[in-house]
Design a protein around this motif. Structure first.
Motif, PDB file in Angstrom:
ATOM      1  N   ALA A  23       0.826  -1.210   0.000  1.00 51.90           N
ATOM      2  CA  ALA A  23       0.000   0.000   0.000  1.00 51.90           C
ATOM      3  C   ALA A  23       0.857   1.254   0.000  1.00 51.90           C
ATOM      4  CB  ALA A  23      -0.914  -0.009   1.234  1.00 51.90           C
ATOM      5  N   PHE A  24       2.065   1.112   0.572  1.00 51.90           N
ATOM      6  CA  PHE A  24       2.975   2.249   0.650  1.00 51.90           C
ATOM      7  C   PHE A  24       3.486   2.638  -0.737  1.00 51.90           C
ATOM      8  CE2 PHE A  24       7.181   4.139   1.622  1.00 51.90           C
ATOM      9  CZ  PHE A  24       6.784   5.116   2.515  1.00 51.90           C
ATOM     10  N   PHE A  25       3.476   1.664  -1.644  1.00 50.61           N
ATOM     11  CA  PHE A  25       4.042   1.892  -2.969  1.00 50.61           C
ATOM     12  C   PHE A  25       2.987   1.983  -4.055  1.00 50.61           C
ATOM     13  CE2 PHE A  25       7.624   0.493  -0.602  1.00 50.61           C
ATOM     14  CZ  PHE A  25       8.726   1.086  -1.197  1.00 50.61           C
ATOM     15  N   ALA A  26       1.736   2.034  -3.720  1.00 51.34           N
ATOM     16  CA  ALA A  26       0.696   2.046  -4.754  1.00 51.34           C
ATOM     17  C   ALA A  26      -0.285   3.182  -4.482  1.00 51.34           C
ATOM     18  CB  ALA A  26      -0.033   0.700  -4.748  1.00 51.34           C
ATOM     19  N   PRO A  27      -0.947   3.721  -5.549  1.00 46.51           N
ATOM     20  CA  PRO A  27      -0.729   3.357  -6.936  1.00 46.51           C
ATOM     21  C   PRO A  27       0.510   4.035  -7.477  1.00 46.51           C
ATOM     22  CG  PRO A  27      -2.396   5.051  -6.796  1.00 46.51           C
ATOM     23  CD  PRO A  27      -2.052   4.672  -5.375  1.00 46.51           C
ATOM     24  N   LEU A  28       1.185   3.395  -8.430  1.00 47.59           N
ATOM     25  CA  LEU A  28       2.433   3.930  -8.944  1.00 47.59           C
ATOM     26  C   LEU A  28       2.230   5.217  -9.720  1.00 47.59           C
ATOM     27  CD1 LEU A  28       4.191   0.669 -10.103  1.00 47.59           C
ATOM     28  CD2 LEU A  28       4.728   2.058  -8.107  1.00 47.59           C
ATOM     29  N   SER A  29       1.067   5.347 -10.374  1.00 48.87           N
ATOM     30  CA  SER A  29       0.843   6.506 -11.225  1.00 48.87           C
ATOM     31  C   SER A  29       0.726   7.797 -10.434  1.00 48.87           C
ATOM     32  CB  SER A  29      -0.409   6.311 -12.071  1.00 48.87           C
ATOM     33  OG  SER A  29      -1.527   6.116 -11.230  1.00 48.87           O
ATOM     34  N   ASN A 132      -1.995  -0.483 -22.921  1.00 50.60           N
ATOM     35  CA  ASN A 132      -0.920   0.411 -22.511  1.00 50.60           C
ATOM     36  C   ASN A 132      -0.560   0.177 -21.047  1.00 50.60           C
ATOM     37  OD1 ASN A 132       0.275   2.987 -21.405  1.00 50.60           O
ATOM     38  ND2 ASN A 132       0.163   3.528 -23.565  1.00 50.60           N
ATOM     39  N   PRO A 133       0.711  -0.178 -20.744  1.00 45.32           N
ATOM     40  CA  PRO A 133       1.083  -0.513 -19.362  1.00 45.32           C
ATOM     41  C   PRO A 133       1.067   0.677 -18.411  1.00 45.32           C
ATOM     42  CG  PRO A 133       3.028  -0.456 -20.765  1.00 45.32           C
ATOM     43  CD  PRO A 133       1.849  -0.315 -21.672  1.00 45.32           C
ATOM     44  N   VAL A 134       1.218   1.887 -18.953  1.00 44.26           N
ATOM     45  CA  VAL A 134       1.238   3.076 -18.093  1.00 44.26           C
ATOM     46  C   VAL A 134      -0.185   3.532 -17.781  1.00 44.26           C
ATOM     47  CG1 VAL A 134       1.961   5.490 -17.907  1.00 44.26           C
ATOM     48  CG2 VAL A 134       3.479   3.803 -18.979  1.00 44.26           C
ATOM     49  N   TRP A 135      -1.011   3.675 -18.834  1.00 46.77           N
ATOM     50  CA  TRP A 135      -2.354   4.216 -18.641  1.00 46.77           C
ATOM     51  C   TRP A 135      -3.431   3.132 -18.564  1.00 46.77           C
ATOM     52  CZ3 TRP A 135      -1.163   8.633 -17.020  1.00 46.77           C
ATOM     53  CH2 TRP A 135      -0.195   9.419 -17.641  1.00 46.77           C
ATOM     54  N   GLN A 136      -3.053   1.864 -18.799  1.00 47.21           N
ATOM     55  CA  GLN A 136      -4.008   0.747 -18.739  1.00 47.21           C
ATOM     56  C   GLN A 136      -5.216   0.995 -19.658  1.00 47.21           C
ATOM     57  OE1 GLN A 136      -3.624  -2.296 -17.002  1.00 47.21           O
ATOM     58  NE2 GLN A 136      -1.545  -1.484 -16.961  1.00 47.21           N
ATOM     59  N   ASP A 137      -4.923   1.426 -20.879  1.00 44.26           N
ATOM     60  CA  ASP A 137      -5.967   1.709 -21.850  1.00 44.26           C
ATOM     61  C   ASP A 137      -6.082   0.538 -22.826  1.00 44.26           C
ATOM     62  OD1 ASP A 137      -7.733   2.692 -23.682  1.00 44.26           O
ATOM     63  OD2 ASP A 137      -6.644   4.541 -24.096  1.00 44.26           O
ATOM     64  N   SER A 138      -7.266  -0.021 -22.945  1.00 44.01           N
ATOM     65  CA  SER A 138      -7.487  -1.174 -23.818  1.00 44.01           C
ATOM     66  C   SER A 138      -8.181  -0.792 -25.126  1.00 44.01           C
ATOM     67  CB  SER A 138      -8.322  -2.234 -23.082  1.00 44.01           C
ATOM     68  OG  SER A 138      -9.572  -1.686 -22.688  1.00 44.01           O
ATOM     69  N   SER A 139      -8.152   0.473 -25.497  1.00 48.18           N
ATOM     70  CA  SER A 139      -8.810   0.926 -26.726  1.00 48.18           C
ATOM     71  C   SER A 139      -8.229   0.207 -27.936  1.00 48.18           C
ATOM     72  CB  SER A 139      -8.646   2.439 -26.901  1.00 48.18           C
ATOM     73  OG  SER A 139      -9.267   3.137 -25.845  1.00 48.18           O
ATOM     74  N   SER A 140      -9.116  -0.174 -28.860  1.00 50.74           N
ATOM     75  CA  SER A 140      -8.708  -0.879 -30.075  1.00 50.74           C
ATOM     76  C   SER A 140      -8.580   0.095 -31.244  1.00 50.74           C
ATOM     77  CB  SER A 140      -9.736  -1.949 -30.421  1.00 50.74           C
ATOM     78  OG  SER A 140     -10.957  -1.344 -30.834  1.00 50.74           O
ATOM     79  N   PHE A 141      -8.084  -0.409 -32.360  1.00 47.87           N
ATOM     80  CA  PHE A 141      -7.990   0.387 -33.583  1.00 47.87           C
ATOM     81  C   PHE A 141      -9.348   1.002 -33.904  1.00 47.87           C
ATOM     82  CE2 PHE A 141      -8.224   1.268 -38.034  1.00 47.87           C
ATOM     83  CZ  PHE A 141      -6.943   1.516 -38.493  1.00 47.87           C
ATOM     84  N   MET A 142     -10.392   0.193 -33.867  1.00 41.22           N
ATOM     85  CA  MET A 142     -11.717   0.666 -34.271  1.00 41.22           C
ATOM     86  C   MET A 142     -12.347   1.612 -33.250  1.00 41.22           C
ATOM     87  SD  MET A 142     -13.404  -2.644 -36.109  1.00 41.22           S
ATOM     88  CE  MET A 142     -12.302  -3.972 -36.581  1.00 41.22           C
TER      89      MET A 142
END
Length: 506
Positions: A23-29, A132-142
């Motif tokens: 908990a001391f180290f999260a969230p990393l962002s 995206n590992p930084v923003w955790q965005d799963s948006s696709s091409f479409m």
């Protein structure tokens, strides 16, 4: 040596603590403000310059020069030749690519994927975007790009399918993650040649009817390629890649509200289809887009000191240790060395002082293109004092209008990209993929784009005795030829940043 030894002992300790006290180290962002005080009010680092900048007003003549569009530089967008290689009837098989990174890295990967498909005479499957590992965005091409427009624009160049036929439905991201597969190509070198693909990927296509390349980012060289392949990359980047309608509609609404401030009052129903009866009677206000990439990831990786005191230094050191195990090249240099070499991203305060020195005053309409600014409003407050007419997506669009892009970094970036391509002037606070792709796109359109001289600014901000007149003179002189003047691409430089001469002709 002693410092390195201390760092070597600190590394395992930090990792051990991250396991014992997660908990001391999260969230990393954005680490807890109660532990590190990362979000406390920050004092201006360049107070004498700031005081002078706040009092400075630009003459009408200077304002006119600032906003004047670029003169014709003698280059135009390449007009497609009808004599290029035609689309062959028989495809060698299906080509899959898996793209990582953010929106603009994926954009470049798409252009390269089309080029490789052409080289191989393969049918391109709409590229798969990794989470995206930084923003955790799963948006696709479409989710981002208009896929039908993409396919239609390129229909005479390559064959494209939205998904694989049933016989190849097994070829998925999960399939390649579980074992070594004969159809996966994972050894493509960075900036591979056309011959590499013909020698290594074409046999896989012919043997199996499909080839999946992962990783693929930056996997096609910029030099010594056939002219038609280079032209095709340009066609993809500047014509085939259009954002989905809801991105364009929101972008258009934001642009209109920047140009016509009376539109800032949002419709209660969130409807974007606003009347234009009164707009035509008004003169559009000019505006600057500032791309402010100052997230925690960049701040930590730069290893620079941003004036947040010991708490901020500890937070960023912790982040570097957990994310990169402390292996950050810049860490071996002092803050002064990094700044004098132009290796520190400009803070909101510093980019604000740069803009003021160039002649933009408190009457300037400024759109802030950014996702998350490290330090939040506390970090932006000085910039807001310098430019009280500063706006962003939240201030110009209702929550209902932003519902489809909320929490999706790629879609948020797409809106910012769209607005940036409709601004009178664009400037970025630090180099990066967004900066590079927009510099290239705006060069292609002959639009004014300011490129900060990072080394010059780093040295100026290190000089704590410099007065406003000398600072302003140095800034103006140092940026005379950094406002959109066309630069021809050199060997190994990116075609996406330097579109001439590959995408343009005299």
């Amino acid at each position: 040596m002693e410092l390195l030894e201390r760092g070597a002992h600190a590394g395992p300790l930090m990792l051990l603590l991250s396991v014992m006290l997660p908990a001391f180290f999260a969230p990393l962002s954005h680490a807890s403000p109660f532990i590190f005080s990362e979000w406390n009010t920050l004092k201006p680092r360049h107070l004498p310059l700031l005081k002078s900048a706040l009092e400075f007003q630009t003459s009408n003549e200077k304002q006119s020069d600032l906003w004047s569009p670029l003169a014709d530089q003698g280059w135009i967008a390449y007009i497609e030749s009808r004599n290029g290689p035609s689309l062959l009837e028989k495809s060698e098989g299906y080509l899959q690519v898996f793209l990582d990174g953010g929106l603009n890295q994926q954009r470049m990967g798409i252009c390269d994927a089309v080029a490789v498909a052409k080289i191989l005479n393969a049918t391109l499957v709409i590229p798969h975007f990794e989470v995206n590992p930084v923003w955790q965005d799963s948006s696709s091409f479409m989710d981002i790009f208009d896929v039908d427009h993409f396919i239609n624009v390129l229909k005479d160049d390559i064959s494209i399918v939205k998904e694989l036929p049933d016989e190849f439905s097994w070829s998925t991201r999960e399939y390649y993650a579980t074992a070594i597969r004969a159809t996966r190509i994972k050894t493509a070198p960075v900036h591979a040649s056309a011959n590499w693909y013909l020698e290594n990927a074409l046999p896989v296509l012919r043997s199996h009817g499909i080839a999946a390349i992962s990783p693929f980012s930056h996997r096609l060289k910029f030099d010594n390629l056939p002219v038609d392949i280079q032209h095709l990359r340009c066609k993809v980047n500047f014509r085939a890649l259009a954002f989905v309608p809801h991105i364009r509609e929101l972008g258009d609404a934001i642009v209109r509200r920047l140009q016509y401030p009376s539109w800032k009052t949002l419709p209660s129903n969130g409807n974007l289809r606003e009347t234009t009866d009164l707009i035509d009677m008004q003169k559009a206000r000019k505006f600057v887009v500032l791309h402010l990439r100052f997230d925690k990831d960049m701040a930590a990786h730069s290893a620079c000191d941003f004036g947040g005191g010991k708490a901020e230094k500890l937070a960023l050191a912790k982040y570097r240790q957990v994310i990169w195990q402390g292996r950050v090249l810049n860490s071996q240099f002092t803050d002064e060395e990094l700044r004098s070499q132009g290796r520190c991203p400009l803070t909101p305060e510093e980019i604000g002082l740069l803009l003021r020195a160039l002649g933009f005053d408190n009457s300037t309409s400024l759109y802030l293109a950014s996702h998350k600014v490290y330090g939040g409003e506390a970090r932006i407050s000085t910039l807001r004092k310098l430019f009280p007419l500063m706006e962003d997506k939240k201030s110009l669009a209702s929550s209902a209008e932003r519902a489809q892009i909320k929490g999706k970094a790629s879609l948020l970036a797409a809106v910012d990209y769209y607005v940036s391509m409709h601004s009178d002037i664009f400037i970025s606070a630090s180099p990066g993929n967004m900066h590079n792709t927009l510099v290239g796109h705006r060069t292609y359109k002959n639009m004014k784009t300011i490129r900060p001289s990072m080394a010059l600014l780093g040295q100026l901000f290190l000089n704590k005795t410099i007065g406003w007149p000398d600072f302003q003179l140095a800034v103006v002189e140092g940026h005379e030829n950094r406002q959109g003047q066309l630069r021809l691409r050199k060997l190994r430089q990116s075609i996406y940043t330097y579109p001439a001469p590959d995408c343009m002709c005299q």
